[in-house]
Design a protein around this motif. Structure first.
Motif, PDB file in Angstrom:
ATOM      1  N   TYR A 110       0.768  -1.033  -0.106  1.00 44.29           N
ATOM      2  CA  TYR A 110       0.051   0.005   0.001  1.00 44.29           C
ATOM      3  C   TYR A 110       0.686   1.574   0.054  1.00 44.29           C
ATOM      4  O   TYR A 110       1.966   1.538   1.066  1.00 44.29           O
ATOM      5  CB  TYR A 110      -0.870   0.129   1.284  1.00 44.29           C
ATOM      6  CG  TYR A 110      -2.268   1.125   1.636  1.00 44.29           C
ATOM      7  CD1 TYR A 110      -2.690   1.071   0.575  1.00 44.29           C
ATOM      8  CD2 TYR A 110      -1.366   2.442   2.136  1.00 44.29           C
ATOM      9  CE1 TYR A 110      -3.795   2.246   0.127  1.00 44.29           C
ATOM     10  CE2 TYR A 110      -2.593   3.831   1.444  1.00 44.29           C
ATOM     11  CZ  TYR A 110      -3.715   3.106   1.168  1.00 44.29           C
ATOM     12  OH  TYR A 110      -4.397   4.767   1.033  1.00 44.29           O
ATOM     13  N   MET A 111       0.649   2.275  -1.095  1.00 50.38           N
ATOM     14  CA  MET A 111       1.294   3.034  -0.711  1.00 50.38           C
ATOM     15  C   MET A 111      -0.296   4.812  -0.953  1.00 50.38           C
ATOM     16  O   MET A 111      -0.988   4.109  -2.443  1.00 50.38           O
ATOM     17  CB  MET A 111       2.248   3.743  -2.074  1.00 50.38           C
ATOM     18  CG  MET A 111       2.152   3.265  -3.128  1.00 50.38           C
ATOM     19  SD  MET A 111       3.954   3.036  -3.742  1.00 50.38           S
ATOM     20  CE  MET A 111       4.779   5.645  -4.233  1.00 50.38           C
ATOM     21  N   ALA A 112       0.316   5.874  -0.543  1.00 54.16           N
ATOM     22  CA  ALA A 112      -0.598   6.496  -1.467  1.00 54.16           C
ATOM     23  C   ALA A 112      -0.389   8.256  -0.825  1.00 54.16           C
ATOM     24  O   ALA A 112       0.844   8.109  -0.294  1.00 54.16           O
ATOM     25  CB  ALA A 112      -1.874   6.510  -0.265  1.00 54.16           C
ATOM     26  N   TYR A 128      -3.550   9.915  -4.409  1.00 49.42           N
ATOM     27  CA  TYR A 128      -3.830   8.740  -5.392  1.00 49.42           C
ATOM     28  C   TYR A 128      -3.303   7.594  -4.101  1.00 49.42           C
ATOM     29  O   TYR A 128      -2.938   7.755  -3.039  1.00 49.42           O
ATOM     30  CB  TYR A 128      -3.193   8.197  -6.520  1.00 49.42           C
ATOM     31  CG  TYR A 128      -1.581   8.476  -6.454  1.00 49.42           C
ATOM     32  CD1 TYR A 128      -1.100   7.404  -6.069  1.00 49.42           C
ATOM     33  CD2 TYR A 128      -0.803   9.380  -7.206  1.00 49.42           C
ATOM     34  CE1 TYR A 128       0.338   7.017  -6.053  1.00 49.42           C
ATOM     35  CE2 TYR A 128       0.519   9.542  -6.989  1.00 49.42           C
ATOM     36  CZ  TYR A 128       0.970   7.887  -6.441  1.00 49.42           C
ATOM     37  OH  TYR A 128       2.463   8.111  -6.926  1.00 49.42           O
ATOM     38  N   GLU A 129      -3.961   6.377  -4.334  1.00 52.12           N
ATOM     39  CA  GLU A 129      -3.849   5.487  -3.969  1.00 52.12           C
ATOM     40  C   GLU A 129      -3.493   4.111  -4.786  1.00 52.12           C
ATOM     41  O   GLU A 129      -3.396   4.212  -5.810  1.00 52.12           O
ATOM     42  CB  GLU A 129      -4.322   5.402  -2.609  1.00 52.12           C
ATOM     43  CG  GLU A 129      -5.791   4.817  -2.886  1.00 52.12           C
ATOM     44  CD  GLU A 129      -6.627   4.370  -1.713  1.00 52.12           C
ATOM     45  OE1 GLU A 129      -6.281   4.466  -0.458  1.00 52.12           O
ATOM     46  OE2 GLU A 129      -7.717   4.141  -1.889  1.00 52.12           O
ATOM     47  N   ARG A 130      -1.995   3.722  -4.029  1.00 52.61           N
ATOM     48  CA  ARG A 130      -2.203   2.345  -4.990  1.00 52.61           C
ATOM     49  C   ARG A 130      -1.993   1.147  -3.801  1.00 52.61           C
ATOM     50  O   ARG A 130      -1.229   0.865  -2.862  1.00 52.61           O
ATOM     51  CB  ARG A 130      -0.177   2.111  -5.104  1.00 52.61           C
ATOM     52  CG  ARG A 130       0.166   1.063  -6.746  1.00 52.61           C
ATOM     53  CD  ARG A 130       0.855   1.262  -7.224  1.00 52.61           C
ATOM     54  NE  ARG A 130       1.342   2.268  -7.797  1.00 52.61           N
ATOM     55  CZ  ARG A 130       1.812   3.265  -7.993  1.00 52.61           C
ATOM     56  NH1 ARG A 130       2.155   3.848  -6.738  1.00 52.61           N
ATOM     57  NH2 ARG A 130       2.373   4.256  -8.913  1.00 52.61           N
ATOM     58  N   ILE A 176      -3.088  -2.794   7.229  1.00 40.66           N
ATOM     59  CA  ILE A 176      -2.905  -4.027   6.339  1.00 40.66           C
ATOM     60  C   ILE A 176      -1.392  -4.079   6.313  1.00 40.66           C
ATOM     61  O   ILE A 176      -0.151  -3.334   6.767  1.00 40.66           O
ATOM     62  CB  ILE A 176      -2.508  -3.502   4.391  1.00 40.66           C
ATOM     63  CG1 ILE A 176      -4.147  -2.964   4.241  1.00 40.66           C
ATOM     64  CG2 ILE A 176      -1.492  -4.088   3.509  1.00 40.66           C
ATOM     65  CD1 ILE A 176      -3.710  -1.857   2.803  1.00 40.66           C
ATOM     66  N   PRO A 177      -0.957  -5.637   6.077  1.00 34.11           N
ATOM     67  CA  PRO A 177       0.393  -5.703   6.904  1.00 34.11           C
ATOM     68  C   PRO A 177       1.163  -5.422   6.368  1.00 34.11           C
ATOM     69  O   PRO A 177       1.204  -5.545   4.828  1.00 34.11           O
ATOM     70  CB  PRO A 177      -0.058  -7.331   7.203  1.00 34.11           C
ATOM     71  CG  PRO A 177      -1.659  -8.284   6.642  1.00 34.11           C
ATOM     72  CD  PRO A 177      -2.541  -6.435   6.133  1.00 34.11           C
TER      73      PRO A 177
END
Ligand SMILES: Cc1ncc(C[n+]2csc(CCOP(=O)(O)OP(=O)(O)O)c2C)c(N)n1
Ligand code: SF4
Ligand SMILES: [Mg+2]
Length: 293
Positions: A169-171, A230-232, A191-192
């Motif tokens: 996860y990144m944002a 944004y987020e990925r 999220i782990p």
């Protein structure tokens, strides 16, 4: 729109400058994270604005650490907590200098080793605490104390460097959009593994605008398209609707530049370069979202 929780983990007695969005962002981050959190903070404005024990402004445990070592420290801490069966949130809260320049090695290592932590880079686009020297994250054309004629290099793209680690996860986020920031921190912590959030953090004395305009400056960054929200998540990119709109019908970037003294006198060439890299980023993100790359 749901109100944010009323609990406060950053008290009003910080020593931050008026209008500091780094401290405002931290307030929202901790509302999302809650009390079972350890903040790992390298040398930066946050290490100062937190105050000195027992008069600290912080209501969670804070671990101050040397500039280059935040992510390495967090990695050890997270491993120890998980070994003890504890789910305590480990959050690095570091400036852009401590992230894109000095802490990048430790950050890369912690991301690569699947560390269960959240790394937040609050980006005021300079070394703020020591008087606004340019960092790798300073945009082209911006005046700092070490670039008195405007920076000649482009802003380092830390998001693409982080993305290359294929983390879950990144944002990107901004205190000018608190609900969005809150939701992204909540999601990241659910999220782990390694998570990264990049916050644009307008800074009145560094960016040279008056303190009451901080949220307006943060919104202009998004509405001009210069800062894309944004987020990925697990490789799936989602661009926020406000940024989609900005990509289609942007507010002119001059509206963002002209309210900040650091861009007074920016050359036409630097302005063109700023616009060109923004448009390139938009094309890249839209193509990725559409599954074209
Ligand atoms: C190894 C080392 N070099 C330099 C410093 C001095 N120093 C403390 S904070 C800081 C600026 C940090 O910039 P950034 O990470 O962008 O955070 P900000 O101050 O902007 O919040 C510097 C250069 C230090 N503490 N340690
Ligand atoms: S210099 Fe900027 S980032 Fe640092 S405390 Fe002041 S407003 Fe915040
Ligand atoms: Mg900084």
């Amino acid at each position: 729109m749901n109100p944010l929780p009323s609990e406060e983990y950053v008290h009003k007695c910080t020593t931050a400058c008026a209008g500091c969005t780094s401290s405002l962002s931290l307030r929202y981050v901790l509302k999302a994270a809650g009390p079972d959190t350890v903040l790992v903070v390298p040398a930066c404005c946050t290490a100062v604005l937190q105050g000195v024990y027992p008069a600290t402004a912080m209501n969670v445990t804070v671990y101050n650490i040397a500039f280059a070592a935040a992510a390495a420290t967090a990695a050890g801490m997270a491993a120890a907590f998980r070994r003890q069966g504890r789910s305590t949130n480990v959050i690095c809260y570091a400036g852009d200098g401590g992230t894109v320049d000095i802490g990048i090695q430790a950050l890369s290592g912690a991301l690569e080793r699947s560390t269960d932590f959240l790394y937040i880079c609050y980006d005021n686009e300079a070394y703020g605490n020591t008087g606004m020297q340019r960092s790798g994250s300073t945009p082209i054309g911006a005046v700092t104390t070490t670039t008195p004629a405007g920076k000649i290099d482009q802003k380092k793209d830390i998001d693409r460097i982080v993305a290359a680690h294929n983390i879950p996860y990144m944002a990107t986020a901004s205190a000018a959009y608190p609900q969005d920031l809150y939701a992204k921190v909540k999601k990241a912590l659910s999220i782990p593994g390694p998570k990264f959030i990049h916050l644009l953090s307008p800074c009145p004395p560094g960016w040279r605008y008056s303190a009451e305009r901080s949220v307006e400056v943060g919104k202009l960054a998004v509405k001009t398209g210069l800062w894309v929200l944004y987020e990925r998540e697990h490789g799936q990119l989602k661009i926020n609707p406000v940024s989609k709109t900005a990509m289609k019908r942007p507010v002119p970037i001059e509206d963002y530049l002209s309210v900040q003294g650091r861009f007074r006198g920016i050359s036409k060439e630097a302005e063109r370069a700023l616009k060109a890299s923004m448009e390139q980023q938009h094309r890249r993100l839209l193509a990725e979202e559409a599954g074209a790359c």
